[in-house]
Design a protein around this motif. Structure first.
Motif, PDB file in Angstrom:
ATOM      1  N   UNK A 170       3.014 -20.938 -25.633  1.00 36.55           N
ATOM      2  CA  UNK A 170       2.723 -19.540 -25.437  1.00 36.55           C
ATOM      3  C   UNK A 170       3.103 -19.167 -23.998  1.00 36.55           C
ATOM      4  N   UNK A 171       3.918 -18.145 -23.847  1.00 34.68           N
ATOM      5  CA  UNK A 171       4.335 -17.744 -22.505  1.00 34.68           C
ATOM      6  C   UNK A 171       3.360 -16.719 -21.934  1.00 34.68           C
ATOM      7  N   UNK A 172       3.240 -16.789 -20.626  1.00 32.73           N
ATOM      8  CA  UNK A 172       2.349 -15.838 -19.968  1.00 32.73           C
ATOM      9  C   UNK A 172       3.134 -14.597 -19.578  1.00 32.73           C
ATOM     10  N   UNK A 173       2.492 -13.461 -19.710  1.00 33.49           N
ATOM     11  CA  UNK A 173       3.102 -12.213 -19.299  1.00 33.49           C
ATOM     12  C   UNK A 173       2.965 -12.068 -17.787  1.00 33.49           C
ATOM     13  N   UNK A 174       3.964 -11.516 -17.141  1.00 42.47           N
ATOM     14  CA  UNK A 174       3.830 -11.306 -15.698  1.00 42.47           C
ATOM     15  C   UNK A 174       2.707 -10.314 -15.409  1.00 42.47           C
ATOM     16  N   UNK A 175       1.994 -10.582 -14.355  1.00 47.79           N
ATOM     17  CA  UNK A 175       0.903  -9.701 -13.963  1.00 47.79           C
ATOM     18  C   UNK A 175       1.492  -8.538 -13.187  1.00 47.79           C
ATOM     19  N   UNK A 176       1.194  -7.344 -13.670  1.00 46.44           N
ATOM     20  CA  UNK A 176       1.699  -6.155 -12.986  1.00 46.44           C
ATOM     21  C   UNK A 176       0.906  -5.942 -11.705  1.00 46.44           C
ATOM     22  N   UNK A 177       1.618  -5.736 -10.647  1.00 44.22           N
ATOM     23  CA  UNK A 177       0.969  -5.466  -9.377  1.00 44.22           C
ATOM     24  C   UNK A 177       0.591  -3.988  -9.343  1.00 44.22           C
ATOM     25  N   UNK A 178      -0.663  -3.729  -9.045  1.00 47.20           N
ATOM     26  CA  UNK A 178      -1.136  -2.352  -9.017  1.00 47.20           C
ATOM     27  C   UNK A 178      -0.421  -1.576  -7.915  1.00 47.20           C
ATOM     28  N   UNK A 179      -0.087  -0.344  -8.235  1.00 45.10           N
ATOM     29  CA  UNK A 179       0.543   0.507  -7.233  1.00 45.10           C
ATOM     30  C   UNK A 179      -0.467   0.776  -6.123  1.00 45.10           C
ATOM     31  N   UNK A 180      -0.009   0.786  -4.885  1.00 42.99           N
ATOM     32  CA  UNK A 180      -0.941   1.032  -3.789  1.00 42.99           C
ATOM     33  C   UNK A 180      -1.590   2.399  -3.912  1.00 42.99           C
ATOM     34  N   UNK A 181      -2.850   2.437  -3.612  1.00 43.09           N
ATOM     35  CA  UNK A 181      -3.574   3.702  -3.537  1.00 43.09           C
ATOM     36  C   UNK A 181      -3.594   4.117  -2.078  1.00 43.09           C
ATOM     37  N   UNK A 182      -3.863   5.348  -1.829  1.00 39.75           N
ATOM     38  CA  UNK A 182      -3.971   5.815  -0.448  1.00 39.75           C
ATOM     39  C   UNK A 182      -5.419   6.212  -0.205  1.00 39.75           C
ATOM     40  N   UNK A 183      -6.033   5.551   0.769  1.00 47.12           N
ATOM     41  CA  UNK A 183      -7.354   5.950   1.226  1.00 47.12           C
ATOM     42  C   UNK A 183      -7.188   7.055   2.249  1.00 47.12           C
ATOM     43  N   UNK A 184      -7.937   8.115   2.093  1.00 47.24           N
ATOM     44  CA  UNK A 184      -7.918   9.222   3.038  1.00 47.24           C
ATOM     45  C   UNK A 184      -9.381   9.486   3.393  1.00 47.24           C
ATOM     46  N   UNK A 185      -9.732   9.262   4.660  1.00 46.73           N
ATOM     47  CA  UNK A 185     -11.142   9.239   5.057  1.00 46.73           C
ATOM     48  C   UNK A 185     -11.371  10.084   6.307  1.00 46.73           C
ATOM     49  N   UNK A 186     -12.553  10.707   6.354  1.00 45.24           N
ATOM     50  CA  UNK A 186     -13.016  11.405   7.550  1.00 45.24           C
ATOM     51  C   UNK A 186     -14.336  10.782   7.971  1.00 45.24           C
ATOM     52  N   UNK A 187     -14.435  10.466   9.258  1.00 44.75           N
ATOM     53  CA  UNK A 187     -15.690   9.982   9.833  1.00 44.75           C
ATOM     54  C   UNK A 187     -16.030  10.879  11.021  1.00 44.75           C
ATOM     55  N   UNK A 188     -17.311  11.199  11.150  1.00 42.90           N
ATOM     56  CA  UNK A 188     -17.777  12.056  12.234  1.00 42.90           C
ATOM     57  C   UNK A 188     -18.872  11.330  12.997  1.00 42.90           C
ATOM     58  N   UNK A 189     -18.950  11.606  14.296  1.00 37.98           N
ATOM     59  CA  UNK A 189     -19.899  10.904  15.159  1.00 37.98           C
ATOM     60  C   UNK A 189     -20.708  11.889  15.988  1.00 37.98           C
ATOM     61  N   UNK A 190     -21.949  11.489  16.255  1.00 40.16           N
ATOM     62  CA  UNK A 190     -22.799  12.211  17.202  1.00 40.16           C
ATOM     63  C   UNK A 190     -23.246  11.202  18.248  1.00 40.16           C
ATOM     64  N   UNK A 191     -23.952  11.674  19.235  1.00 40.57           N
ATOM     65  CA  UNK A 191     -24.452  10.785  20.278  1.00 40.57           C
ATOM     66  C   UNK A 191     -25.945  10.575  20.092  1.00 40.57           C
ATOM     67  N   UNK A 192     -26.361   9.313  20.131  1.00 43.40           N
ATOM     68  CA  UNK A 192     -27.778   8.965  20.069  1.00 43.40           C
ATOM     69  C   UNK A 192     -28.416   9.310  21.415  1.00 43.40           C
ATOM     70  N   UNK A 193     -29.741   9.252  21.482  1.00 44.12           N
ATOM     71  CA  UNK A 193     -30.455   9.550  22.723  1.00 44.12           C
ATOM     72  C   UNK A 193     -29.990   8.679  23.889  1.00 44.12           C
ATOM     73  N   UNK A 194     -29.548   7.456  23.576  1.00 43.60           N
ATOM     74  CA  UNK A 194     -29.087   6.546  24.633  1.00 43.60           C
ATOM     75  C   UNK A 194     -27.606   6.759  24.972  1.00 43.60           C
ATOM     76  N   UNK A 195     -26.956   7.752  24.348  1.00 47.34           N
ATOM     77  CA  UNK A 195     -25.572   8.065  24.655  1.00 47.34           C
ATOM     78  C   UNK A 195     -24.536   7.360  23.795  1.00 47.34           C
TER      79      UNK A 195
END
Length: 87
Positions: free
Chosen positions: A1-26
């Protein structure tokens, strides 16, 4: 029985936003949980909005294949104020 080639998943694009504030200690701390977006335009729009409210904001994207643990280098879409180094 032959094995089927494993399809490589197409790359996804991560699109992220991160926001920051300052703690009391700066120290920078996350202002919100990271937010994921479908498009760079949507992420940039949100980052610009948050820039007026937060000490720092960063919108970035990268190619990702989380199933196999591969992530490309991040590309900064928008940056404002104080943000930590992007790894």
């Amino acid at each position: 029985m032959s094995e089927l080639p494993v399809a490589k998943a197409a790359p996804a694009r991560l699109v992220v936003v991160v926001a920051f504030s300052r703690a009391d200690n700066g120290e920078l701390v996350p202002a919100y949980d990271p937010m994921q977006f479908d498009t760079p335009e949507d992420a940039t729009r949100m980052a610009r909005y948050l820039a007026a409210k937060c000490a720092g904001v960063l919108a970035w994207s990268r190619e990702a294949q989380p199933v196999i643990g591969e992530y490309g280098p991040p590309t900064i879409l928008f940056q404002s104020g104080d943000v930590p180094e992007l790894e």
